[in-house]
Design a protein around this motif. Sequence first.
Motif, short mmCIF file in Angstrom:
data_model
loop_
_atom_site.label_atom_id
_atom_site.label_comp_id
_atom_site.label_asym_id
_atom_site.label_seq_id
_atom_site.Cartn_x
_atom_site.Cartn_y
_atom_site.Cartn_z
N LEU A 287 1.04 -0.90 -0.28
CA LEU A 287 0.27 -0.29 0.14
C LEU A 287 0.85 0.80 0.10
O LEU A 287 2.07 1.39 0.80
N ALA A 288 0.46 1.87 -1.11
CA ALA A 288 1.73 3.12 -1.30
C ALA A 288 0.95 4.39 -0.52
O ALA A 288 -0.54 4.69 -1.10
N MET A 289 1.40 5.52 -0.51
CA MET A 289 1.06 6.99 0.18
C MET A 289 2.23 8.03 -0.28
O MET A 289 3.20 7.93 0.62
N ALA A 290 1.65 8.70 -0.98
CA ALA A 290 2.77 9.70 -1.56
C ALA A 290 2.43 11.10 -1.28
O ALA A 290 0.89 10.86 -1.12
N GLY A 291 2.62 12.02 -2.48
CA GLY A 291 2.31 13.04 -2.42
C GLY A 291 1.90 13.62 -0.76
O GLY A 291 1.42 14.79 -0.88
N LEU A 292 2.66 13.79 -0.21
CA LEU A 292 2.79 14.25 1.58
C LEU A 292 3.20 15.07 1.76
O LEU A 292 3.47 15.55 1.30
N ASP A 293 2.20 15.80 3.17
CA ASP A 293 2.66 17.27 2.77
C ASP A 293 2.26 17.34 4.70
O ASP A 293 1.50 16.38 4.89
N ASN A 294 2.69 18.66 4.52
CA ASN A 294 1.77 19.21 6.28
C ASN A 294 1.80 20.15 6.50
O ASN A 294 1.96 20.67 5.26
N ARG A 295 0.14 19.87 6.88
CA ARG A 295 -0.21 21.50 6.25
C ARG A 295 -1.47 21.91 7.18
O ARG A 295 -1.65 21.06 8.62
N TRP A 296 -0.91 23.30 7.47
CA TRP A 296 -2.17 24.04 8.40
C TRP A 296 -2.70 25.26 8.56
O TRP A 296 -2.28 26.02 7.57
N THR A 297 -3.92 25.09 8.25
CA THR A 297 -5.20 26.09 8.37
C THR A 297 -5.23 26.67 9.47
O THR A 297 -6.13 25.90 10.16
N SER A 298 -5.82 27.85 9.28
CA SER A 298 -6.19 28.56 10.21
C SER A 298 -7.60 29.49 10.12
O SER A 298 -6.89 29.82 9.09
N LEU A 299 -7.64 29.56 11.19
CA LEU A 299 -9.47 29.66 10.36
C LEU A 299 -9.01 31.72 11.11
O LEU A 299 -10.17 32.58 11.56
N THR A 300 -7.92 32.22 11.34
CA THR A 300 -7.65 33.41 11.86
C THR A 300 -6.32 34.25 10.97
O THR A 300 -5.51 33.19 11.29
N ASP A 301 -6.57 35.58 11.26
CA ASP A 301 -5.90 35.99 10.64
C ASP A 301 -4.48 37.16 11.16
O ASP A 301 -5.52 37.25 12.46
N ASP A 302 -3.64 38.12 11.01
CA ASP A 302 -3.42 39.32 11.56
C ASP A 302 -4.78 40.25 11.81
O ASP A 302 -4.44 41.27 12.78
N ASP A 303 -5.97 39.87 11.74
CA ASP A 303 -6.95 40.40 12.18
C ASP A 303 -8.35 39.76 13.13
O ASP A 303 -8.78 40.37 13.31
N GLY A 304 -7.83 37.79 13.49
CA GLY A 304 -8.35 38.48 14.13
C GLY A 304 -9.40 36.82 13.25
O GLY A 304 -8.46 36.78 12.44
#
Length: 457
Positions: A287-304
């Motif tokens: 069983l192969a798994m590629a295209g791996l990444d690490n991703r952080w998705t923030s629902l806040t920015d510099d304005d809150g």
Amino acid sequence: MARVAVIGGGISGLGTALMLGRRGHTVTLFEQDTRAAGEDLNQDFFRWNRPRVPQAVQPHSFLAPVRTVLLAETPDVYADLLARGAREYHDFDWFGEHPPHRDGDEDLVTLRTRRIVLEAALTAAVRQERTVDVRRGCRVDALTVEEGRPPRVTGVRVGAAVHRADLVVDASGRRSPVPAWLTAAGCRPPVVESHRAGIAYLCRWYRLRADGPRDPGRVKPGSAAPFALAGVFPSDNDTFAVNVVLSTGDPTRGALTDPDVFEAVARRFPATAAWLDLDPEPQSPVLAMAGLDNRWTSLTDDDGPVVTGLVNAGDSLVHTNPTLGHGVALGLRAAQHLAAHADDIAADPAGYHAWTAQALRPWFDAQVTADRANEERLTESAPPPDRRAAALAACAFDDPVVMRARAQVRHLLQPAEDAYGTDEVDRHLAAWLAAHPEFSPTHDGPTRDQWDALVPA
């Protein structure tokens, strides 16, 4: 008490819904797949095609936070998990006899099990929870959003129907559509940070024979070549997985999907050869798994916060590749925090976003750093290994003090600089090096010539 809509019925979604429901919140969980993890673990694991959850069939060892969260919030689920075949393994079990106990040692426990076993235990508990309504085969198509500064999510849309909620939790995974929905609704875009790992991950599952040997003895869990890593994941009900990690740029990667080639290569690494020598029965293709990444998705920015009434959890929030096993641990920690603070988060999610940045983000950053190091070391032009880091890794399997530091890092209990950066660890490492004056970083896996002789061009 809040009305909560949870999008996604994976481990993070199930855990969030269950913990919220047990605190008295009214929860509706929407899962587009009609099938749920049930009583036939092998059918569910090996025969359930889940293209949206590619990690489901990859090996897992659940780290300390999984155990501590379940014991604190859902001890019945933990008991069911063990009853279904999951096994506890304390890091000090390596030594046979544990050293004198210190505070925190009780948490250095790995749960050896396939992911499906935890999913089945959570599914069974959620099914019995009267405050949780699970709607399978229901795909959420959009969010309902009211204008404001910031806008507020007020529910979810399933076909023509609208389900109102005080709080929506996006637990729909690494391929979450929620960021695109927010942008389409006129919200400021979520802040996404993504790092491609540059590694490929291949595994094959085996089962020990009922009439065969049960244990390979005292064997380290992993081995390394200059360009590849190999390891074993002992699991539930006599199953285990052998995995191989190498660079996505390695020209031999595709050939490893041939089971004969994969096993021939795995037998050149001591850690995996010891388990394959037990003559186990293969249970899966490679069983192969590629295209791996690490991703952080923030629902806040510099304005809150870019929106209120909505937060993300699990892989929708922080997605890391499987090499360090962070995913379920971080997902259940987020679920626990959400459940404990749901009313406050429904009113204003800023505190939740601050908590994720403080409690979870450092482990995301550590994974990114580790993956960059692994990607570099798996290339032909890799620099020589760091001697101190290599010595710490070797010393841990001889010295309980260093093993404790290793376990604290591995189980997300202390950052590496704190766990390893003590005078005590320095003293023990110095003593170990004095007893091993010949030590130099080496590899116990195959050379490139040996590898290429096994892998067809």
